[in-house]
Design a protein around this motif. Structure first.
Motif, short mmCIF file in Angstrom:
data_model
loop_
_atom_site.label_atom_id
_atom_site.label_comp_id
_atom_site.label_asym_id
_atom_site.label_seq_id
_atom_site.Cartn_x
_atom_site.Cartn_y
_atom_site.Cartn_z
N LEU A 144 9.79 -6.32 -15.15
CA LEU A 144 10.92 -5.40 -15.30
C LEU A 144 10.45 -3.96 -15.19
O LEU A 144 11.10 -3.13 -14.54
N ARG A 145 9.32 -3.63 -15.78
CA ARG A 145 8.78 -2.27 -15.69
C ARG A 145 8.51 -1.89 -14.24
O ARG A 145 8.87 -0.80 -13.80
N LYS A 146 7.92 -2.80 -13.49
CA LYS A 146 7.65 -2.52 -12.08
C LYS A 146 8.93 -2.32 -11.28
O LYS A 146 9.01 -1.44 -10.42
N ILE A 147 9.95 -3.12 -11.57
CA ILE A 147 11.21 -2.99 -10.86
C ILE A 147 11.88 -1.67 -11.23
O ILE A 147 12.34 -0.92 -10.36
N GLU A 148 11.91 -1.35 -12.52
CA GLU A 148 12.57 -0.13 -12.97
C GLU A 148 11.88 1.13 -12.47
O GLU A 148 12.54 2.15 -12.30
N THR A 149 10.59 1.08 -12.24
CA THR A 149 9.88 2.26 -11.76
C THR A 149 9.82 2.32 -10.23
O THR A 149 9.26 3.27 -9.68
N GLY A 150 10.39 1.32 -9.57
CA GLY A 150 10.40 1.33 -8.11
C GLY A 150 9.14 0.81 -7.47
O GLY A 150 8.99 0.85 -6.25
N ARG A 151 8.21 0.29 -8.27
CA ARG A 151 6.96 -0.23 -7.71
C ARG A 151 7.10 -1.64 -7.17
O ARG A 151 6.20 -2.15 -6.53
N ALA A 152 8.24 -2.28 -7.45
CA ALA A 152 8.54 -3.61 -6.91
C ALA A 152 9.91 -3.50 -6.25
O ALA A 152 10.91 -3.93 -6.80
N PRO A 153 9.95 -2.90 -5.05
CA PRO A 153 11.24 -2.60 -4.42
C PRO A 153 11.96 -3.80 -3.83
O PRO A 153 13.12 -3.68 -3.43
N THR A 154 11.32 -4.96 -3.80
CA THR A 154 11.98 -6.14 -3.23
C THR A 154 11.85 -7.33 -4.18
O THR A 154 11.21 -8.34 -3.84
N PRO A 155 12.45 -7.24 -5.36
CA PRO A 155 12.37 -8.37 -6.28
C PRO A 155 13.12 -9.58 -5.72
O PRO A 155 14.03 -9.43 -4.90
N ALA A 156 12.72 -10.75 -6.17
CA ALA A 156 13.35 -11.99 -5.71
C ALA A 156 14.82 -12.01 -6.10
O ALA A 156 15.22 -11.46 -7.13
N THR A 175 7.65 2.10 3.09
CA THR A 175 8.17 3.26 3.82
C THR A 175 8.83 4.19 2.81
O THR A 175 9.19 3.77 1.70
N PRO A 176 9.05 5.44 3.18
CA PRO A 176 9.75 6.35 2.28
C PRO A 176 11.13 5.82 1.87
O PRO A 176 11.52 5.94 0.71
N GLU A 177 11.86 5.19 2.79
CA GLU A 177 13.18 4.65 2.45
C GLU A 177 13.05 3.48 1.48
O GLU A 177 13.87 3.32 0.58
N GLU A 178 12.04 2.64 1.65
CA GLU A 178 11.83 1.53 0.72
C GLU A 178 11.53 2.06 -0.68
O GLU A 178 12.01 1.53 -1.68
N ARG A 179 10.76 3.14 -0.75
CA ARG A 179 10.47 3.76 -2.05
C ARG A 179 11.74 4.31 -2.68
O ARG A 179 11.99 4.09 -3.87
N ARG A 180 12.55 5.01 -1.90
CA ARG A 180 13.80 5.57 -2.42
C ARG A 180 14.75 4.47 -2.87
O ARG A 180 15.38 4.58 -3.92
N ARG A 181 14.84 3.39 -2.09
CA ARG A 181 15.70 2.26 -2.45
C ARG A 181 15.24 1.65 -3.77
O ARG A 181 16.05 1.38 -4.65
N GLY A 182 13.96 1.44 -3.92
CA GLY A 182 13.43 0.90 -5.17
C GLY A 182 13.69 1.82 -6.35
O GLY A 182 14.00 1.36 -7.46
N GLU A 183 13.59 3.12 -6.13
CA GLU A 183 13.85 4.08 -7.19
C GLU A 183 15.33 4.08 -7.58
O GLU A 183 15.66 4.14 -8.77
N ARG A 184 16.23 3.98 -6.59
CA ARG A 184 17.68 3.91 -6.89
C ARG A 184 18.00 2.66 -7.69
O ARG A 184 18.74 2.69 -8.67
N PHE A 185 17.43 1.55 -7.25
CA PHE A 185 17.66 0.27 -7.93
C PHE A 185 17.15 0.33 -9.37
O PHE A 185 17.83 -0.07 -10.31
N GLY A 186 15.94 0.83 -9.53
CA GLY A 186 15.35 0.94 -10.86
C GLY A 186 16.15 1.85 -11.78
O GLY A 186 16.35 1.54 -12.96
N ALA A 187 16.64 2.96 -11.25
CA ALA A 187 17.44 3.89 -12.06
C ALA A 187 18.73 3.21 -12.52
O ALA A 187 19.16 3.39 -13.68
N LEU A 188 19.34 2.44 -11.65
CA LEU A 188 20.56 1.72 -12.02
C LEU A 188 20.28 0.71 -13.13
O LEU A 188 21.03 0.61 -14.11
#
Length: 98
Positions: free
Chosen positions: A44-56, A7-20
């Motif tokens: 790590l690259r996927k998490i930082e770019t927001g492509r893995a918005p729900t890491p374990a 969802t758009p919110e999941e994408r934004r959440r992943g992007e916020r997390f990755g930026a942090l």
């Protein structure tokens, strides 16, 4: 297994997390941080770019320890802003309001 689109919110959440995470990593290389956390540089690259918005959880915990960032701070970056926690609220306030 077919994943449902984010969802758009999941994408934004992943992007916020990755930026942090990128900010916390600073000048350290992605490879060094990933190795210290016990994950692959690709993960790590996927998490930082927001492509893995729900890491374990254990991945997040390992990254938090490696980067010396509290889990509360990371959770605050992922919190959905509500009426009591505007998007510009500090991370600690957002965590307590969530």
């Amino acid at each position: 297994m077919v994943r449902t689109p984010l969802t758009p919110e999941e994408r934004r959440r992943g992007e916020r997390f990755g930026a942090l995470l990128r900010a916390a990593r600073g000048e350290r290389s992605m490879t060094d941080v990933a190795a210290a956390a016990g994950i692959s540089a690709e993960t790590l690259r996927k998490i930082e770019t927001g492509r893995a918005p729900t890491p374990a959880f254990f991945t997040v915990a390992a990254l938090a320890a490696t980067l010396d960032v509290s889990l509360d701070t990371l959770a605050g970056a992922c919190a959905v802003p509500g009426p009591e926690a505007p998007a510009s609220a500090p991370a600690d306030r957002a965590v307590h309001a969530a």
